[in-house]
Design a protein around this motif. Structure first.
Motif, PDB file in Angstrom:
ATOM      1  N   PRO A  66      34.161  55.701  47.678  1.00  0.00           N
ATOM      2  CA  PRO A  66      34.269  56.994  48.368  1.00  0.00           C
ATOM      3  C   PRO A  66      35.674  57.595  48.292  1.00  0.00           C
ATOM      4  O   PRO A  66      36.648  56.883  48.037  1.00  0.00           O
ATOM      5  CB  PRO A  66      33.908  56.655  49.810  1.00  0.00           C
ATOM      6  CG  PRO A  66      33.956  55.191  49.935  1.00  0.00           C
ATOM      7  CD  PRO A  66      33.857  54.591  48.579  1.00  0.00           C
ATOM      8  N   ASN A  71      37.113  56.560  52.257  1.00  0.00           N
ATOM      9  CA  ASN A  71      37.776  55.458  51.557  1.00  0.00           C
ATOM     10  C   ASN A  71      38.684  54.761  52.572  1.00  0.00           C
ATOM     11  O   ASN A  71      39.418  55.416  53.315  1.00  0.00           O
ATOM     12  CB  ASN A  71      38.605  56.001  50.392  1.00  0.00           C
ATOM     13  CG  ASN A  71      39.114  54.873  49.515  1.00  0.00           C
ATOM     14  OD1 ASN A  71      39.881  54.038  49.953  1.00  0.00           O
ATOM     15  ND2 ASN A  71      38.658  54.862  48.271  1.00  0.00           N
ATOM     16  N   LEU A  72      38.631  53.415  52.587  1.00  0.00           N
ATOM     17  CA  LEU A  72      39.410  52.684  53.604  1.00  0.00           C
ATOM     18  C   LEU A  72      40.910  52.947  53.491  1.00  0.00           C
ATOM     19  O   LEU A  72      41.623  52.898  54.492  1.00  0.00           O
ATOM     20  CB  LEU A  72      39.115  51.187  53.498  1.00  0.00           C
ATOM     21  CG  LEU A  72      37.858  50.728  54.226  1.00  0.00           C
ATOM     22  CD1 LEU A  72      37.590  49.262  53.929  1.00  0.00           C
ATOM     23  CD2 LEU A  72      38.009  50.933  55.732  1.00  0.00           C
ATOM     24  N   LYS A  96      41.847  50.538  40.431  1.00  0.00           N
ATOM     25  CA  LYS A  96      41.098  49.386  40.942  1.00  0.00           C
ATOM     26  C   LYS A  96      40.890  48.325  39.876  1.00  0.00           C
ATOM     27  O   LYS A  96      40.414  48.613  38.786  1.00  0.00           O
ATOM     28  CB  LYS A  96      39.729  49.837  41.474  1.00  0.00           C
ATOM     29  CG  LYS A  96      39.798  50.388  42.876  1.00  0.00           C
ATOM     30  CD  LYS A  96      38.493  50.249  43.657  1.00  0.00           C
ATOM     31  CE  LYS A  96      38.316  48.894  44.264  1.00  0.00           C
ATOM     32  NZ  LYS A  96      39.187  48.616  45.425  1.00  0.00           N
ATOM     33  N   VAL A 100      34.301  46.140  43.061  1.00  0.00           N
ATOM     34  CA  VAL A 100      33.801  46.865  44.241  1.00  0.00           C
ATOM     35  C   VAL A 100      32.545  46.145  44.756  1.00  0.00           C
ATOM     36  O   VAL A 100      31.669  45.778  43.974  1.00  0.00           O
ATOM     37  CB  VAL A 100      33.459  48.328  43.860  1.00  0.00           C
ATOM     38  CG1 VAL A 100      32.840  49.064  45.047  1.00  0.00           C
ATOM     39  CG2 VAL A 100      34.718  49.049  43.395  1.00  0.00           C
ATOM     40  N   ALA A 101      32.501  45.975  46.088  1.00  0.00           N
ATOM     41  CA  ALA A 101      31.386  45.260  46.732  1.00  0.00           C
ATOM     42  C   ALA A 101      31.137  43.917  46.045  1.00  0.00           C
ATOM     43  O   ALA A 101      30.012  43.515  45.792  1.00  0.00           O
ATOM     44  CB  ALA A 101      30.113  46.108  46.764  1.00  0.00           C
ATOM     45  N   GLY A 102      32.242  43.210  45.768  1.00  0.00           N
ATOM     46  CA  GLY A 102      32.150  41.931  45.056  1.00  0.00           C
ATOM     47  C   GLY A 102      32.455  40.729  45.920  1.00  0.00           C
ATOM     48  O   GLY A 102      32.505  39.609  45.433  1.00  0.00           O
ATOM     49  N   GLY A 103      32.676  40.945  47.231  1.00  0.00           N
ATOM     50  CA  GLY A 103      33.008  39.816  48.106  1.00  0.00           C
ATOM     51  C   GLY A 103      34.468  39.413  47.996  1.00  0.00           C
ATOM     52  O   GLY A 103      34.854  38.321  48.397  1.00  0.00           O
ATOM     53  N   MET A 104      35.309  40.308  47.447  1.00  0.00           N
ATOM     54  CA  MET A 104      36.733  40.008  47.303  1.00  0.00           C
ATOM     55  C   MET A 104      37.599  40.949  48.149  1.00  0.00           C
ATOM     56  O   MET A 104      38.814  41.024  47.975  1.00  0.00           O
ATOM     57  CB  MET A 104      37.143  40.057  45.836  1.00  0.00           C
ATOM     58  CG  MET A 104      36.372  39.042  44.997  1.00  0.00           C
ATOM     59  SD  MET A 104      37.061  38.834  43.361  1.00  0.00           S
ATOM     60  CE  MET A 104      38.480  37.806  43.717  1.00  0.00           C
ATOM     61  N   ALA A 105      36.958  41.668  49.061  1.00  0.00           N
ATOM     62  CA  ALA A 105      37.648  42.504  50.058  1.00  0.00           C
ATOM     63  C   ALA A 105      38.523  43.592  49.441  1.00  0.00           C
ATOM     64  O   ALA A 105      39.627  43.864  49.919  1.00  0.00           O
ATOM     65  CB  ALA A 105      38.465  41.627  51.006  1.00  0.00           C
ATOM     66  N   GLY A 106      38.023  44.231  48.394  1.00  0.00           N
ATOM     67  CA  GLY A 106      38.803  45.273  47.719  1.00  0.00           C
ATOM     68  C   GLY A 106      39.099  46.468  48.617  1.00  0.00           C
ATOM     69  O   GLY A 106      40.228  46.986  48.614  1.00  0.00           O
ATOM     70  N   GLY A 107      38.119  46.906  49.383  1.00  0.00           N
ATOM     71  CA  GLY A 107      38.339  48.047  50.273  1.00  0.00           C
ATOM     72  C   GLY A 107      39.385  47.709  51.328  1.00  0.00           C
ATOM     73  O   GLY A 107      40.291  48.498  51.609  1.00  0.00           O
ATOM     74  N   ASP A 110      42.831  47.731  49.841  1.00  0.00           N
ATOM     75  CA  ASP A 110      43.377  49.088  49.667  1.00  0.00           C
ATOM     76  C   ASP A 110      43.852  49.655  51.006  1.00  0.00           C
ATOM     77  O   ASP A 110      44.844  50.389  51.055  1.00  0.00           O
ATOM     78  CB  ASP A 110      42.328  50.001  49.034  1.00  0.00           C
ATOM     79  CG  ASP A 110      41.952  49.556  47.627  1.00  0.00           C
ATOM     80  OD1 ASP A 110      42.708  48.735  47.049  1.00  0.00           O
ATOM     81  OD2 ASP A 110      40.916  49.999  47.105  1.00  0.00           O
ATOM     82  N   ASP A 141      39.010  42.027  57.389  1.00  0.00           N
ATOM     83  CA  ASP A 141      39.763  41.398  56.294  1.00  0.00           C
ATOM     84  C   ASP A 141      41.104  42.083  56.042  1.00  0.00           C
ATOM     85  O   ASP A 141      41.871  41.639  55.188  1.00  0.00           O
ATOM     86  CB  ASP A 141      38.950  41.459  54.988  1.00  0.00           C
ATOM     87  CG  ASP A 141      37.705  40.588  55.022  1.00  0.00           C
ATOM     88  OD1 ASP A 141      37.610  39.727  55.917  1.00  0.00           O
ATOM     89  OD2 ASP A 141      36.834  40.770  54.153  1.00  0.00           O
ATOM     90  N   THR A 182      27.835  43.667  52.290  1.00  0.00           N
ATOM     91  CA  THR A 182      28.172  42.615  53.259  1.00  0.00           C
ATOM     92  C   THR A 182      27.181  42.596  54.430  1.00  0.00           C
ATOM     93  O   THR A 182      26.661  41.521  54.775  1.00  0.00           O
ATOM     94  CB  THR A 182      29.628  42.790  53.739  1.00  0.00           C
ATOM     95  OG1 THR A 182      30.468  42.798  52.573  1.00  0.00           O
ATOM     96  CG2 THR A 182      30.062  41.695  54.675  1.00  0.00           C
TER      97      THR A 182
HETATM   98  P1  ATP Z   1      34.178  42.359  51.881  1.00  0.00           P
HETATM   99  O1  ATP Z   1      34.331  41.121  51.083  1.00  0.00           O
HETATM  100  O2  ATP Z   1      35.441  42.786  52.604  1.00  0.00           O
HETATM  101  O3  ATP Z   1      33.014  42.386  52.798  1.00  0.00           O
HETATM  102  P2  ATP Z   1      33.536  43.595  49.422  1.00  0.00           P
HETATM  103  O4  ATP Z   1      34.682  43.060  48.666  1.00  0.00           O
HETATM  104  O5  ATP Z   1      32.220  42.953  49.189  1.00  0.00           O
HETATM  105  O6  ATP Z   1      33.878  43.582  50.943  1.00  0.00           O
HETATM  106  P3  ATP Z   1      34.456  46.259  48.946  1.00  0.00           P
HETATM  107  O7  ATP Z   1      34.910  46.323  47.527  1.00  0.00           O
HETATM  108  O8  ATP Z   1      35.500  46.171  49.989  1.00  0.00           O
HETATM  109  O9  ATP Z   1      33.385  45.118  49.144  1.00  0.00           O
HETATM  110  O10 ATP Z   1      33.528  47.544  49.160  1.00  0.00           O
HETATM  111  C1  ATP Z   1      32.550  47.634  50.161  1.00  0.00           C
HETATM  112  C2  ATP Z   1      32.170  49.110  50.288  1.00  0.00           C
HETATM  113  O11 ATP Z   1      33.269  49.785  50.892  1.00  0.00           O
HETATM  114  C3  ATP Z   1      31.968  49.791  48.938  1.00  0.00           C
HETATM  115  O12 ATP Z   1      30.626  49.797  48.590  1.00  0.00           O
HETATM  116  C4  ATP Z   1      32.506  51.196  49.168  1.00  0.00           C
HETATM  117  O13 ATP Z   1      31.463  52.102  49.440  1.00  0.00           O
HETATM  118  C5  ATP Z   1      33.373  51.115  50.420  1.00  0.00           C
HETATM  119  N1  ATP Z   1      34.813  51.412  50.200  1.00  0.00           N
HETATM  120  C6  ATP Z   1      35.593  52.152  50.989  1.00  0.00           C
HETATM  121  N2  ATP Z   1      36.855  52.200  50.535  1.00  0.00           N
HETATM  122  C7  ATP Z   1      36.893  51.476  49.418  1.00  0.00           C
HETATM  123  C8  ATP Z   1      37.934  51.144  48.512  1.00  0.00           C
HETATM  124  N3  ATP Z   1      39.182  51.595  48.648  1.00  0.00           N
HETATM  125  N4  ATP Z   1      37.625  50.345  47.479  1.00  0.00           N
HETATM  126  C9  ATP Z   1      36.359  49.865  47.343  1.00  0.00           C
HETATM  127  N5  ATP Z   1      35.335  50.174  48.159  1.00  0.00           N
HETATM  128  C10 ATP Z   1      35.588  50.949  49.209  1.00  0.00           C
END
Ligand code: ATP
Length: 304
Positions: A66, A71-72, A96, A100-107, A110, A141, A182
């Motif tokens: 987003p 976006n976080l 990036k 994204v949404a990979g369980g590695m806390a990317g959001g 950021d 996280d 998640t």
């Molecule tokens: P976690 O392990 O913290 O539960 P994750 O690593 O599985 O999360 P993220 O990559 O953090 O997942 O993304 C989860 C959702 O957050 C995404 O589907 C997206 O819509 C939203 N999001 C908001 N900001 C961001 C960002 N900066 N980067 C990635 N995703 C984001």
């Protein structure tokens, strides 16, 4: 006040994996109590934060991220500005690398990077604790992404204590084609627990002892994740990924957080390279990456 900088500010922030993730019962507020061991690895997102007329967030790379305060990173800039009594007039560009949404806390990563970067840009003289409080309000996280390293997280994962971890650990990350939400993984865990008793992670102390020895084989033997049965249930092919990594010589393999990234621990860098090559040809994942941890959390890497 610390000195403002003209900008732009460049910030680098690492991804995390969970070496241990014990999930307690669902609380009335919808959250689960956790005991986890976070471990930051050298897969980085990079944010460039510049002064602007108004808040904007752009991401290069994946397109399902987003923009704006959804976006976080944008939400973090706004939260810090609110605390400082100012406007969040910044343009944030995110390169990036963290899946994204990979369980590695990317959001969350950021968000932490935006806090550190905006604090530097605005010359905000906040103690690290204050940034930590804003971070915890943004997401469970986020505080760990500020600190990095290896740390035990309790509560929702936001209460941290650093862990002594002697030697670098060498990882092969198997990135998946699919994404896992998640909340969907936690809901699946609740469902599995209602109809049976999926295996539960033991006490965290065994992992802390293993980390203190610095022996990767001991660390591998103690890796566990209560969310893994739920991730396997939603994406059954992840079992094959873990199996392929173990067959290729990994000491241990585990779904990272809520998945679907799989983290495989290697004995040393040469072994990691061999496992990565074999896994890449196995057809059980989209791509592989070699990574090392622990590494520090969100850091300014350039100004002006
Ligand atoms: P976690 O392990 O913290 O539960 P994750 O690593 O599985 O999360 P993220 O990559 O953090 O997942 O993304 C989860 C959702 O957050 C995404 O589907 C997206 O819509 C939203 N999001 C908001 N900001 C961001 C960002 N900066 N980067 C990635 N995703 C984001």
């Amino acid at each position: 006040m610390a000195r403002e900088v003209r900008g732009p500010v460049r910030v680098r922030v690492p991804a995390k994996i969970n070496l241990h993730l014990a999930v307690g019962a669902r609380q009335p507020n919808g959250y689960h109590d956790l005991v986890t061991v976070f471990h930051a690895v050298d897969v980085y997102d990079e944010l460039v934060i510049s002064r602007a007329q108004r808040l904007s967030v752009r991401t290069s790379g994946p397109h399902d991220v987003p923009t704006g305060t959804k976006n976080l990173a944008g939400a973090a800039a706004r939260a810090l500005a609110l605390r400082l009594g100012m406007k969040a007039s910044v343009a944030i560009e995110i390169a990036k690398q963290i899946p994204v949404a990979g369980g590695m806390a990317g959001g969350s990563a950021d968000a932490a990077a935006a806090l550190v970067g905006c604090a530097a840009l605005w010359g905000a003289d906040l103690p690290r604790d204050a940034l930590g409080e804003i971070a915890a309000a943004l997401g469970s996280d986020v505080p760990f992404a500020l600190s990095g390293g290896t740390a035990v997280g309790t509560g929702r994962g936001e209460r941290l204590s650093p862990v002594l971890s002697r030697t670098p650990l060498h990882w092969v990350l198997a990135l998946s084609d699919g994404q896992l939400s998640t909340p969907a993984v936690y809901a699946e865990l609740d469902r599995l627990r209602q109809i049976g008793s999926p295996p539960r992670t033991g006490a965290v102390q065994a992992m802390l002892t293993a980390l203190a020895t610095g022996d990767p084989a001991m660390v591998a033997a103690e890796m566990s994740n209560d969310l893994q049965p739920a991730a396997f249930s939603l994406l059954p092919e992840l079992r094959r990924t873990v199996r392929a990594g173990l067959d290729a010589g990994a000491l241990g393999g585990i779904v990272s957080g809520s998945g679907p990234t799989v983290a495989l621990l290697a004995a040393d860098p040469a072994s990691a390279a061999g496992i990565a090559a074999e896994l890449a040809g196995s057809g059980t994942c989209r791509s592989v990456r070699i990574a090392t941890g622990p590494v520090p959390g969100a850091r300014v890497v350039g100004t002006g």
